[in-house]
Design a protein around this motif. Sequence first.
Motif, PDB file in Angstrom:
ATOM      1  N   SER A  67       0.856  -1.179   0.000  1.00  0.00           N
ATOM      2  CA  SER A  67       0.000   0.000   0.000  1.00  0.00           C
ATOM      3  C   SER A  67       0.901   1.240   0.000  1.00  0.00           C
ATOM      4  O   SER A  67       2.120   1.142   0.123  1.00  0.00           O
TER       5      SER A  67
ATOM      6  N   GLN B  14      -8.619   4.296  -2.159  1.00  0.00           N
ATOM      7  CA  GLN B  14      -7.569   4.508  -3.168  1.00  0.00           C
ATOM      8  C   GLN B  14      -6.707   3.270  -3.345  1.00  0.00           C
ATOM      9  O   GLN B  14      -6.076   3.089  -4.375  1.00  0.00           O
TER      10      GLN B  14
ATOM     11  N   SER C  71      -5.661  -1.793   5.317  1.00  0.00           N
ATOM     12  CA  SER C  71      -7.042  -1.555   5.771  1.00  0.00           C
ATOM     13  C   SER C  71      -8.062  -1.635   4.635  1.00  0.00           C
ATOM     14  O   SER C  71      -9.224  -1.926   4.862  1.00  0.00           O
TER      15      SER C  71
HETATM   16  C1  LIG Z   1      -5.101  11.296  -3.644  1.00  0.00           C
HETATM   17  C2  LIG Z   1      -4.766  10.057  -2.882  1.00  0.00           C
HETATM   18  C3  LIG Z   1      -4.195   8.974  -3.543  1.00  0.00           C
HETATM   19  C4  LIG Z   1      -3.888   7.795  -2.862  1.00  0.00           C
HETATM   20  N1  LIG Z   1      -3.362   6.742  -3.550  1.00  0.00           N
HETATM   21  C5  LIG Z   1      -3.132   5.568  -2.913  1.00  0.00           C
HETATM   22  C6  LIG Z   1      -2.636   4.420  -3.610  1.00  0.00           C
HETATM   23  O1  LIG Z   1      -2.362   4.449  -4.811  1.00  0.00           O
HETATM   24  N2  LIG Z   1      -2.446   3.265  -2.907  1.00  0.00           N
HETATM   25  C7  LIG Z   1      -2.714   3.160  -1.561  1.00  0.00           C
HETATM   26  O2  LIG Z   1      -2.516   2.075  -0.987  1.00  0.00           O
HETATM   27  N3  LIG Z   1      -3.154   4.234  -0.868  1.00  0.00           N
HETATM   28  C8  LIG Z   1      -3.362   5.436  -1.507  1.00  0.00           C
HETATM   29  N4  LIG Z   1      -3.795   6.518  -0.796  1.00  0.00           N
HETATM   30  C9  LIG Z   1      -3.798   6.445   0.685  1.00  0.00           C
HETATM   31  C10 LIG Z   1      -5.008   5.785   1.277  1.00  0.00           C
HETATM   32  O3  LIG Z   1      -6.000   6.754   1.496  1.00  0.00           O
HETATM   33  C11 LIG Z   1      -4.664   5.142   2.650  1.00  0.00           C
HETATM   34  O4  LIG Z   1      -4.124   6.124   3.491  1.00  0.00           O
HETATM   35  C12 LIG Z   1      -3.680   3.966   2.540  1.00  0.00           C
HETATM   36  O5  LIG Z   1      -4.076   3.066   1.528  1.00  0.00           O
HETATM   37  C13 LIG Z   1      -3.610   3.238   3.862  1.00  0.00           C
HETATM   38  O6  LIG Z   1      -2.642   2.227   3.779  1.00  0.00           O
HETATM   39  P1  LIG Z   1      -2.692   0.963   4.753  1.00  0.00           P
HETATM   40  O7  LIG Z   1      -3.932   0.192   4.547  1.00  0.00           O
HETATM   41  O8  LIG Z   1      -1.408   0.240   4.597  1.00  0.00           O
HETATM   42  O9  LIG Z   1      -2.664   1.654   6.197  1.00  0.00           O
HETATM   43  P2  LIG Z   1      -3.808   1.784   7.283  1.00  0.00           P
HETATM   44  O10 LIG Z   1      -5.036   2.341   6.726  1.00  0.00           O
HETATM   45  O11 LIG Z   1      -3.172   2.473   8.439  1.00  0.00           O
HETATM   46  O12 LIG Z   1      -4.148   0.280   7.683  1.00  0.00           O
HETATM   47  C14 LIG Z   1      -3.292  -0.565   8.369  1.00  0.00           C
HETATM   48  C15 LIG Z   1      -4.063  -1.860   8.628  1.00  0.00           C
HETATM   49  O13 LIG Z   1      -3.199  -2.799   9.257  1.00  0.00           O
HETATM   50  C16 LIG Z   1      -3.918  -3.487  10.264  1.00  0.00           C
HETATM   51  N5  LIG Z   1      -2.924  -3.959  11.234  1.00  0.00           N
HETATM   52  C17 LIG Z   1      -2.183  -3.218  12.092  1.00  0.00           C
HETATM   53  N6  LIG Z   1      -1.372  -4.003  12.797  1.00  0.00           N
HETATM   54  C18 LIG Z   1      -1.582  -5.274  12.383  1.00  0.00           C
HETATM   55  C19 LIG Z   1      -1.033  -6.540  12.749  1.00  0.00           C
HETATM   56  N7  LIG Z   1      -0.068  -6.649  13.677  1.00  0.00           N
HETATM   57  N8  LIG Z   1      -1.510  -7.644  12.125  1.00  0.00           N
HETATM   58  C20 LIG Z   1      -2.473  -7.563  11.179  1.00  0.00           C
HETATM   59  N9  LIG Z   1      -3.023  -6.390  10.795  1.00  0.00           N
HETATM   60  C21 LIG Z   1      -2.571  -5.261  11.391  1.00  0.00           C
HETATM   61  C22 LIG Z   1      -4.871  -2.467  10.814  1.00  0.00           C
HETATM   62  O14 LIG Z   1      -5.978  -3.104  11.414  1.00  0.00           O
HETATM   63  C23 LIG Z   1      -5.254  -1.680   9.562  1.00  0.00           C
HETATM   64  O15 LIG Z   1      -6.411  -2.214   8.961  1.00  0.00           O
HETATM   65  C24 LIG Z   1      -4.119   7.708  -1.463  1.00  0.00           C
HETATM   66  C25 LIG Z   1      -4.679   8.793  -0.799  1.00  0.00           C
HETATM   67  C26 LIG Z   1      -5.005   9.955  -1.483  1.00  0.00           C
HETATM   68  C27 LIG Z   1      -5.628  11.094  -0.745  1.00  0.00           C
END
Ligand SMILES: Cc1cc2nc3c(=O)[nH]c(=O)nc-3n(C[C@H](O)[C@H](O)[C@H](O)COP(=O)(O)OP(=O)(O)OC[C@H]3O[C@@H](n4cnc5c(N)ncnc54)[C@H](O)[C@@H]3O)c2cc1C
Lengths: 264, 323
Positions: free
Chosen positions: B234, B271, B267
């Motif tokens: 991500s 996006q 999560s």
């Molecule tokens: C204009 C724009 C463009 C974007 N483009 C992209 C894009 O191309 N790709 C993208 O990915 N995002 C993009 N984003 C960002 C997006 O909005 C999110 O912020 C991002 O995807 C979150 O990444 P994540 O799921 O890794 O993190 P988080 O949302 O923080 O999720 C982390 C997850 O991990 C879980 N977790 C935590 N600890 C553990 C553990 N020990 N074991 C198991 N599970 C655990 C949590 O429960 C949570 O669900 C964009 C945002 C904007 C505004």
Amino acid sequence: MKILVTVKEVAEVEDEFEISGGDIAEQYLEYDLNEWDDYAVEEAVQISEAEDDVEVVTATIGPERAEETIRMALAKGADRAVRVWDDDIESAGKLDVETKAELLAGVVEEEDPDLVLTGVQAGDESNGATGVTLAEKIGFEWAAVVNQLDLDIEGGVANVHRELEGGVEELTEVESPAVLTIQSGINEPRYASLRGIRQAQSKPLDVKSLDDVGLSADDLESSLAQTDMYEPESEGDATVWSGDAEETAGQLAEFLRDKGVVEG
Amino acid sequence: MSDVLAIAEHRRGELRDVSLEMVTAGRDLADQTGGDLHLAVISGDVDDYATQVNREGVDAIHTVEYGEEFNHDVYTQAIEQLYADLDPQYLLAPNSVNGMDYAPAVAEGLSLPLVTDAVDLEEDGGLTVTREQYGGKVETTIDVEEDHAAVTIRPAEWAQAEGDGDADIEAFDADIDESEIQSTVTGFEEVAGGDVDISEADFLISIGRGIDEEENITLIEALVEATDATLSSSRPIVDNGWLPANRQVGQSGKVVTPDVYIAIGISGAVQHVAGMKGADTIVAINTDPNAPIWDLADYGIEDDLFEVVPALIEEFGGDVPDV
Ligand SMILES: Cc1cc2nc3c(=O)[nH]c(=O)nc-3n(C[C@H](O)[C@H](O)[C@H](O)COP(=O)(O)OP(=O)(O)OC[C@H]3O[C@@H](n4cnc5c(N)ncnc54)[C@H](O)[C@@H]3O)c2cc1C
């Protein structure tokens, strides 16, 4: 030169939570500096380190609780902070984008910055519109979703990359003064050093009322009303493997072998 | 005044899918208000785009010829003039990166209430917009207590309109004040090339912020090695500089369509989902039972990745690194 950075303290929700009174119950919320604003602060601080005579001022709409977050931005190198809040704002409840931009415009009026940096969006409400609304209100030029910034101070131009969809960036020249909404990944936000944290305690943090920013309670009225908040019904029907980690890992492994994506 | 005006989107010579999705959303809304659906096509080869958006349900298409590519100062002026001319009730724009760059300015300029990133629209004597908050963990309904509003529409939420339309295509003579154009687009750049193309992979293991620390990536690398998968991630992982940009899945990264996609500590933000919802089978490993990734997952393990991943590595006879 003066850079104003808008900084929001956002609420993050715990895994398990309840909704009461139209919002997530307070005990399930944790507060932190908005992810995108962290990058905006860093960008401003980096400019202040690279150029002479740059002052970085943060602007926040938020209650006293937000001061911890604001001090964090000061510890990372902002010079001083403005926090807009009073009883009228407190009792107005959630503010819509237009109202937030109006309050921030009041701060801009006072501070007269050359550049305003905001985050692309706030992680809790995700409106993604406050920065551009602010630009229109104060008559600044703007660019949304900026993931590279090269400021030509003498030329009065910000050379930016706007991050579009699908790995494409738009290269744009934006005339100053401008509002730029900053995308995550534009830089590497620093951690506050111990020294920074100590210094932040003595940096100015002014609290402004509605009156101080030239507004009144009438300006807080909104034509948008949040009428409900609920957990969306899960659209999924995932098979969730149960058991301890060894058991679930075993089931996933078996699935992957059956699918033929993994051998052995 | 019960009409709907929707703004089409294009980039580098191509109409973007969200334009046809807005036809669906706009038609549906106009049916509820009992009005017409107008579309605006601004800049570029407007006649070509107008033909493409001329789908069933569109009543009129207004073209504004000015420049090649999107420029928010042109769009803002053109839309404000069209709005004054057509007097629609609702203005629809995409919640795309370019939509985010002009819709708030237009709403402010026209003193319209603005609701962004809508996933549903209901009009029954007043507009109610459904949108998500807190990373998709909750939905909210917003009532617009005015007759007019501007709304941005979440991409890929509505189906693309089909069927040929028979709308009138008319050139609109917008009066663009050049002194108001204070941004100049000088070019485009494609990013994220490099050693691997994750969009070609059949089996992706993808990590998100749940991995917590850069050092912990070695754990996932060990799993990738033991299973002969391809590693993706991500956005925060790339933002942090822990993996190169060509590994990012999502709206601003790559769109992937593997047979199996394992999302570990991701999560499922909209996006991110934009890049992986086309995977054949989606497996989630996540501690949070309310994470939006569960809406898409076919299989999953609701547990700590630091427990599950080592066990999985051992299943495939790999070496579990110390993390
Ligand atoms: C204009 C724009 C463009 C974007 N483009 C992209 C894009 O191309 N790709 C993208 O990915 N995002 C993009 N984003 C960002 C997006 O909005 C999110 O912020 C991002 O995807 C979150 O990444 P994540 O799921 O890794 O993190 P988080 O949302 O923080 O999720 C982390 C997850 O991990 C879980 N977790 C935590 N600890 C553990 C553990 N020990 N074991 C198991 N599970 C655990 C949590 O429960 C949570 O669900 C964009 C945002 C904007 C505004």
